[in-house]
Scaffold this motif. Structure first.
Motif, short mmCIF file in Angstrom:
data_model
loop_
_atom_site.label_atom_id
_atom_site.label_comp_id
_atom_site.label_asym_id
_atom_site.label_seq_id
_atom_site.Cartn_x
_atom_site.Cartn_y
_atom_site.Cartn_z
N TYR A 115 0.83 -1.22 0.00
CA TYR A 115 0.00 0.00 0.00
C TYR A 115 0.86 1.26 0.00
O TYR A 115 0.51 2.27 -0.62
N TYR A 116 2.01 1.19 0.68
CA TYR A 116 2.85 2.38 0.83
C TYR A 116 3.90 2.49 -0.28
O TYR A 116 4.21 3.59 -0.73
N ASN A 117 4.46 1.37 -0.68
CA ASN A 117 5.51 1.39 -1.71
C ASN A 117 5.53 0.04 -2.42
O ASN A 117 6.21 -0.89 -1.99
N GLU A 118 4.79 -0.05 -3.51
CA GLU A 118 4.67 -1.33 -4.20
C GLU A 118 5.98 -1.78 -4.84
O GLU A 118 6.23 -2.98 -4.98
N TYR A 119 6.83 -0.83 -5.22
CA TYR A 119 8.10 -1.19 -5.85
C TYR A 119 9.01 -1.91 -4.86
O TYR A 119 9.64 -2.92 -5.18
N LEU A 120 9.09 -1.37 -3.65
CA LEU A 120 9.90 -2.02 -2.62
C LEU A 120 9.33 -3.39 -2.27
O LEU A 120 10.09 -4.35 -2.04
N ALA A 121 8.01 -3.50 -2.24
CA ALA A 121 7.38 -4.79 -1.95
C ALA A 121 7.74 -5.83 -3.00
O ALA A 121 8.03 -6.99 -2.68
N ILE A 122 7.75 -5.42 -4.26
CA ILE A 122 8.11 -6.35 -5.34
C ILE A 122 9.56 -6.79 -5.22
O ILE A 122 9.88 -7.98 -5.35
#
Length: 423
Positions: A115-122
């Motif tokens: 929710y906050y940073n999808e790029y970091l999650a990926i």
């Protein structure tokens, strides 16, 4: 009701985050499905998407108190579910399946992060997939069997939670907290991967081991080298890698870093070159078993506690308008405990305009000199009994004095050349 609250643009943004959460759960869980683990890809996807949905509800649709309560209830229930599953497997299959349980927890964390940073999650999901996919190959290496794979999960959890929970612009007496947290995380990254490389390597060259060990944990490496009776030159090399690591800390103060590069890099260059000439052909059977996962609570508490106490002292000194000399003594004391905390403290003082560039460089030199000197204490205290302690002491003292003298000289030279004020 949802479409009355959300614009079409917001709806598509949230929908995209849910889709990203789906794939993050898939990336984390696909390897678990391949090995027929207790929880497969579908379970990870479910936990990831539920976590994302909870954050969406909390941030967009529910009042703060109700939303927070909902998150606590659901997260507690999900964690209890995983714990019950581990206990069940422990008693019925004699294998609690910790890897799968931890990967499910990671799915929850990554789902929240989406929710906050999808790029970091990926990125985190893909890295975890790679780690789990290669775990079997790594475990064939005897030296890697002792690596705490849970440490990888802890590392990712620390990064994610700190990134999410610390808001932008949060200050403490004019000190921005978020940049300090980011620097702390960066240091953990360097230490963690140095530790990983050290444990996974077949290399037995003393120069290589001392070099990586210094990045992973300089104090632990110093102690183990001394206990193994390794050359005092190897401790000298550990000091150089510690100095290089301090440059990462100074990223919080780019202007100070610009000038600090000269004394620190030149000092390290001399030490790295000298130790290379001495150690390049020395082999060792040393395993550095005392160097544990750098993501330890003890190390973090020492770093944080030392830094926090110094900040309190600086605030009191500023309120009472003490002389800058007080900071010199504080930095020296900090350096004896933690070179990283000492350097971060100096960078913080510089960023809050409590010291100028000239004084900042002098304080860096003092703190790092103290951090260098404490290696003498660690090593002589732990030296193998059959080694001549007096000879070892004077050899190491000679090497450390070379480092301190060069560092001090280059600091003074930098201040003089660039005409930096210390008043």
């Amino acid at each position: 009701m949802i479409f009355q609250i959300l614009t079409i643009e917001d709806f598509y943004i949230l929908f995209t985050k849910i889709i990203v959460s789906f794939f993050c759960g898939f990336f984390i869980g696909i390897e678990r499905t391949r090995v027929s683990a207790q929880y497969g890809a579908r379970d990870h996807i479910f936990f990831s998407m539920i976590s994302t949905a909870l954050i969406v509800l909390y941030d967009k649709f529910l009042p703060v108190s109700e939303g927070f309560t909902l998150i606590i209830i659901f997260y507690t229930g999900m964690i209890l579910f995983l714990m019950i599953g581990s206990v069940y497997r422990l008693f019925h299959e004699n294998d609690p399946g910790y890897t799968s349980t931890l990967s499910m927890l990671l799915a929850m964390i990554v789902g929240s992060l989406t929710y906050y940073n999808e790029y970091l999650a990926i990125v985190i999901s893909v890295i975890f997939l790679i780690i789990l996919s290669t775990k079997k190959q790594f475990n064939r290496i005897k030296s890697l069997q002792d690596i705490e794979w849970t440490g990888t999960i802890e590392f990712i959890a620390i990064v994610v939670l700190l990134y999410i929970l610390i808001p932008e612009g949060l200050e403490f007496y004019g000190i921005l907290i978020k940049p300090i947290i980011i620097i702390f995380i960066t240091i953990l990254v360097v230490k963690y991967f140095s530790y990983f490389l050290l444990k996974s390597s077949f290399e037995k060259n003393l120069y290589y081991i001392s070099f990586l060990g210094g990045f992973a944990h300089s104090e632990a490496t110093t102690i183990e080298l001394a206990e193994a009776g390794a050359s005092s030159t190897s401790v000298w090399l550990v000091v150089q890698t510690m100095l290089i690591r301090m440059l990462i800390v100074l990223l919080i103060a780019p202007d100070l870093l610009t000038y600090a590069l000269y004394p620190i890099l030149l000092t390290s260059l001399v030490g790295l070159s000298g130790s290379f000439l001495i150690l390049r052909k020395k082999e060792t059977t040393l395993e550095l078993s005392k160097i544990k996962n750098p993501l330890s609570l003890k190390g973090s508490l020492i770093f944080t506690g030392t830094y926090f106490l110094a900040v309190i002292v600086s605030i009191i000194s500023n309120v009472l308008n003490f002389n800058v000399i007080i900071f010199y003594f504080v930095v020296f004391g900090m350096g004896l405990l933690s070179g990283g905390a000492s350097s971060l403290f100096v960078a913080t003082l510089f960023q809050t305009n409590l010291v100028n560039t000239g004084n900042g460089l002098i304080m860096l030199s003092i703190g790092l000199s103290a951090a260098v000197f404490n290696k003498l204490f660690y090593s002589t205290r732990s030296l193998r009994a059959n080694r001549n302690k007096k000879v070892y002491f004077f050899h190491l003292l000679f090497y450390l004095l070379i480092t301190i003298i060069i560092l001090a000289f280059m600091t003074i030279l930098t201040i003089t050349i660039f005409n930096l004020s210390i008043l």
